[in-house]
Design a protein around this motif. Structure first.
Motif, mmCIF file in Angstrom:
data_model
loop_
_atom_site.group_PDB
_atom_site.id
_atom_site.type_symbol
_atom_site.label_atom_id
_atom_site.label_comp_id
_atom_site.label_asym_id
_atom_site.label_seq_id
_atom_site.Cartn_x
_atom_site.Cartn_y
_atom_site.Cartn_z
ATOM 1 N N ILE A 204 4.630 5.841 8.663
ATOM 2 C CA ILE A 204 5.269 5.461 7.395
ATOM 3 C C ILE A 204 6.697 4.959 7.615
ATOM 4 C CG2 ILE A 204 6.072 6.328 5.148
ATOM 5 C CD1 ILE A 204 3.539 8.090 5.048
ATOM 6 N N PRO A 205 7.559 5.678 8.363
ATOM 7 C CA PRO A 205 8.906 5.127 8.604
ATOM 8 C C PRO A 205 8.891 3.789 9.349
ATOM 9 C CG PRO A 205 8.846 7.467 9.157
ATOM 10 C CD PRO A 205 7.434 7.051 8.893
ATOM 11 N N ILE A 206 7.959 3.629 10.302
ATOM 12 C CA ILE A 206 7.884 2.370 11.057
ATOM 13 C C ILE A 206 7.488 1.219 10.131
ATOM 14 C CG2 ILE A 206 6.603 1.124 12.854
ATOM 15 C CD1 ILE A 206 6.505 3.844 14.388
ATOM 16 N N GLU A 207 6.511 1.450 9.266
ATOM 17 C CA GLU A 207 6.109 0.401 8.326
ATOM 18 C C GLU A 207 7.251 0.060 7.369
ATOM 19 O OE1 GLU A 207 3.248 -1.526 8.069
ATOM 20 O OE2 GLU A 207 2.793 -0.684 10.036
ATOM 21 N N ALA A 208 8.020 1.072 6.956
ATOM 22 C CA ALA A 208 9.177 0.817 6.089
ATOM 23 C C ALA A 208 10.200 -0.055 6.816
ATOM 24 C CB ALA A 208 9.809 2.142 5.657
ATOM 25 N N ALA A 209 10.433 0.231 8.096
ATOM 26 C CA ALA A 209 11.393 -0.566 8.869
ATOM 27 C C ALA A 209 10.912 -1.999 9.055
ATOM 28 C CB ALA A 209 11.630 0.097 10.224
ATOM 29 N N LEU A 210 9.608 -2.183 9.295
ATOM 30 C CA LEU A 210 9.054 -3.538 9.417
ATOM 31 C C LEU A 210 9.249 -4.318 8.118
ATOM 32 C CD1 LEU A 210 5.691 -2.790 11.308
ATOM 33 C CD2 LEU A 210 7.688 -3.979 12.250
ATOM 34 N N ILE A 211 9.025 -3.638 6.980
ATOM 35 C CA ILE A 211 9.231 -4.279 5.675
ATOM 36 C C ILE A 211 10.711 -4.595 5.477
ATOM 37 C CG2 ILE A 211 9.149 -3.885 3.168
ATOM 38 C CD1 ILE A 211 6.576 -2.152 3.742
ATOM 39 N N GLY A 212 11.556 -3.608 5.789
ATOM 40 C CA GLY A 212 12.993 -3.781 5.601
ATOM 41 C C GLY A 212 13.570 -4.905 6.439
ATOM 42 N N GLN A 213 13.042 -5.074 7.656
ATOM 43 C CA GLN A 213 13.526 -6.139 8.538
ATOM 44 C C GLN A 213 12.753 -7.452 8.359
ATOM 45 O OE1 GLN A 213 14.260 -2.954 12.109
ATOM 46 N NE2 GLN A 213 14.197 -5.093 12.722
ATOM 47 N N ASN A 214 11.775 -7.444 7.447
ATOM 48 C CA ASN A 214 10.931 -8.615 7.189
ATOM 49 C C ASN A 214 10.253 -9.113 8.474
ATOM 50 O OD1 ASN A 214 9.799 -10.397 5.267
ATOM 51 N ND2 ASN A 214 11.165 -12.030 5.911
ATOM 52 N N ILE A 215 9.760 -8.174 9.254
ATOM 53 C CA ILE A 215 9.010 -8.513 10.466
ATOM 54 C C ILE A 215 7.532 -8.625 10.106
ATOM 55 C CG2 ILE A 215 8.287 -7.693 12.746
ATOM 56 C CD1 ILE A 215 11.006 -6.294 12.983
ATOM 57 N N ALA A 216 6.901 -9.734 10.452
ATOM 58 C CA ALA A 216 5.469 -9.916 10.178
ATOM 59 C C ALA A 216 4.685 -8.801 10.881
ATOM 60 C CB ALA A 216 5.001 -11.278 10.669
ATOM 61 N N ALA A 247 12.538 -13.077 10.245
ATOM 62 C CA ALA A 247 12.870 -11.666 10.457
ATOM 63 C C ALA A 247 14.376 -11.450 10.426
ATOM 64 C CB ALA A 247 12.300 -11.193 11.788
ATOM 65 N N ASP A 248 14.786 -10.322 9.842
ATOM 66 C CA ASP A 248 16.208 -9.952 9.799
ATOM 67 C C ASP A 248 16.408 -8.787 10.779
ATOM 68 O OD1 ASP A 248 18.791 -9.279 9.259
ATOM 69 O OD2 ASP A 248 18.555 -9.149 7.084
ATOM 70 N N TYR A 249 16.634 -9.142 12.037
ATOM 71 C CA TYR A 249 16.734 -8.117 13.075
ATOM 72 C C TYR A 249 18.054 -7.351 13.009
ATOM 73 C CZ TYR A 249 12.755 -10.590 15.146
ATOM 74 O OH TYR A 249 11.519 -11.162 15.360
ATOM 75 N N ASP A 250 19.061 -7.895 12.303
ATOM 76 C CA ASP A 250 20.395 -7.290 12.297
ATOM 77 C C ASP A 250 20.647 -6.374 11.101
ATOM 78 O OD1 ASP A 250 21.059 -8.679 14.638
ATOM 79 O OD2 ASP A 250 21.622 -10.461 13.476
#
Length: 376
Positions: A204-216, A247-250
């Motif tokens: 769940i936290p990893i999926e939230a981070a992927l969403i937050g960083q807009n990583i496909a 993606a917003d890696y920063d």
């Protein structure tokens, strides 16, 4: 480019979320039970495989028709343009299902479709005898429902929930696409704290981070249709490069994953590293009863043990009481908890603001939502 009739398949209860995802990507959709229809080119097949977080698969609808006899099924299947999809040496395994149909024998239906597709390909390429089937794979599904046949071609391969970052998992892990669905059903914004107090292997936290960083979500995996000769390598490179640019890696996110099991925290940290989001998640060994925070207007999402096994109910109900005692004082926080225990509210000690029926695999669950005070 050819335009295909496509479907994004998904679990029951999340069809509207998949429809929203597709609309956000710019498609017109038709939401149905267990799937969402849309149209697109080869590039759209690549794009949706790469970007959909909640769906299971992207399939091409090759044909639909009514079939009450095996002759109907054979002739109409054979008449479909299989040469557009399957080359002379293509493997085409047939999967099938039949619901409330005259042709109720799935093995018989599969045999007929296999024969019809083979005959169509042999006629196209002027071949006799057996086809070699030594090339790439083109999985076909025949779905019979109320005497209506739908023939589809799977473009995805391994289900979309397999993002490729889960190096290890604990007991009863949550699928990545269900974790993404749970987050999509919250009011979380990137500027708010996000907590999973029982994070297990960190999904769940990893999926939230992927969403937050807009990583496909499919960025670090491959798809079956990449092996097809009519899906160009250059097109895939273009779609992946575009995703990389989006993606917003920063961005700095405030995401936390807690678990009382130190080994699960270590696994979660490895998985976050593999997903490329470890810098945005703080994992820490912590029991639910010890959770405290001075922050406000956060979002909490968790998948606690369900107590489905014999002898576990009492311990799980005690855990639910601890959840209530720890979380109820957080008046501005919204809490979202998925469990198959429909008496959860009784042990948690509070009525949910809203409940939503979802399926965790084959397990029927409720998603209990406790909304906090709004931030004015």
């Amino acid at each position: 480019m050819t335009t295909f009739n496509l479907i994004a398949t998904c679990a029951a209860g999340v069809e509207a979320l998949v429809g929203d995802e597709l609309r956000d990507l710019g498609y017109e959709v038709q939401v149905e039970n267990g799937r969402v229809r849309f149209e697109g080119t080869e590039k759209d097949i690549a794009k949706t495989n790469l970007w959909l977080r909640v769906a299971d698969r992207i399939k091409i609808v090759v044909g639909e028709f009514e079939a009450k006899t095996f002759d109907d099924l054979f002739e109409q299947t054979k008449a479909l343009p299989w040469d557009k999809y399957v080359p002379m040496d293509g493997k085409f395994p047939i999967a099938g299902k039949s619901v409330k149909s005259t042709l109720h024998s799935v093995p018989a239906v599969q045999r007929i479709v296999d024969k019809a597709v083979a005959e169509s390909i042999k006629e196209t390429y002027h071949r006799r005898g057996m086809l070699s089937e030594t090339g790439a794979e083109y999985p076909i599904e025949i779905s019979m429902r109320k005497d209506r046949a739908m023939l589809t071609l799977d473009t995805t391969g391994d289900s979309l929930f397999k993002r490729g970052y889960r190096t290890e998992k604990g007991g009863a892990p949550l699928k990545e696409n269900l974790a993404a669905a749970l987050i999509a059903l919250t009011t979380w914004r990137k500027d708010r704290p996000f907590v999973d107090p029982m994070c297990g292997s960190g999904t769940i936290p990893i999926e939230a981070a992927l969403i937050g960083q807009n990583i496909a979500p499919g960025f670090n995996r491959s798809f079956l249709c990449e092996e097809w000769d009519w899906m160009s390598e250059e097109m895939w490179e273009e779609v992946r490069a575009d995703a990389d640019n989006q993606a917003d890696y920063d961005i700095e996110l405030e995401i936390y994953g807690f678990d009382m099991d130190e080994n699960m925290i270590k696994i979660a940290e490895k998985n976050a590293l593999a997903a490329g989001v470890s810098h945005n998640i703080t994992f820490k060994q912590l029991a639910v009863a010890n959770f405290k925070t001075d922050e406000e207007f956060g979002i909490m999402v968790t998948n606690p043990p369900y107590g489905d096994r014999m002898g576990e109910e009492e311990a799980v109900h005690e855990l639910y009481k601890e959840l209530g005692q720890a979380f109820r004082p957080l008046k501005t926080w919204s809490k979202y908890i998925i469990t198959s225990d429909l008496d959860f509210e009784k042990y948690y000690g509070e009525r949910a603001t809203k409940k939503r029926k979802l399926y965790n695999g084959a397990i029927r669950t409720d998603y209990f939502q406790f909304w906090g005070k709004r931030n004015k």
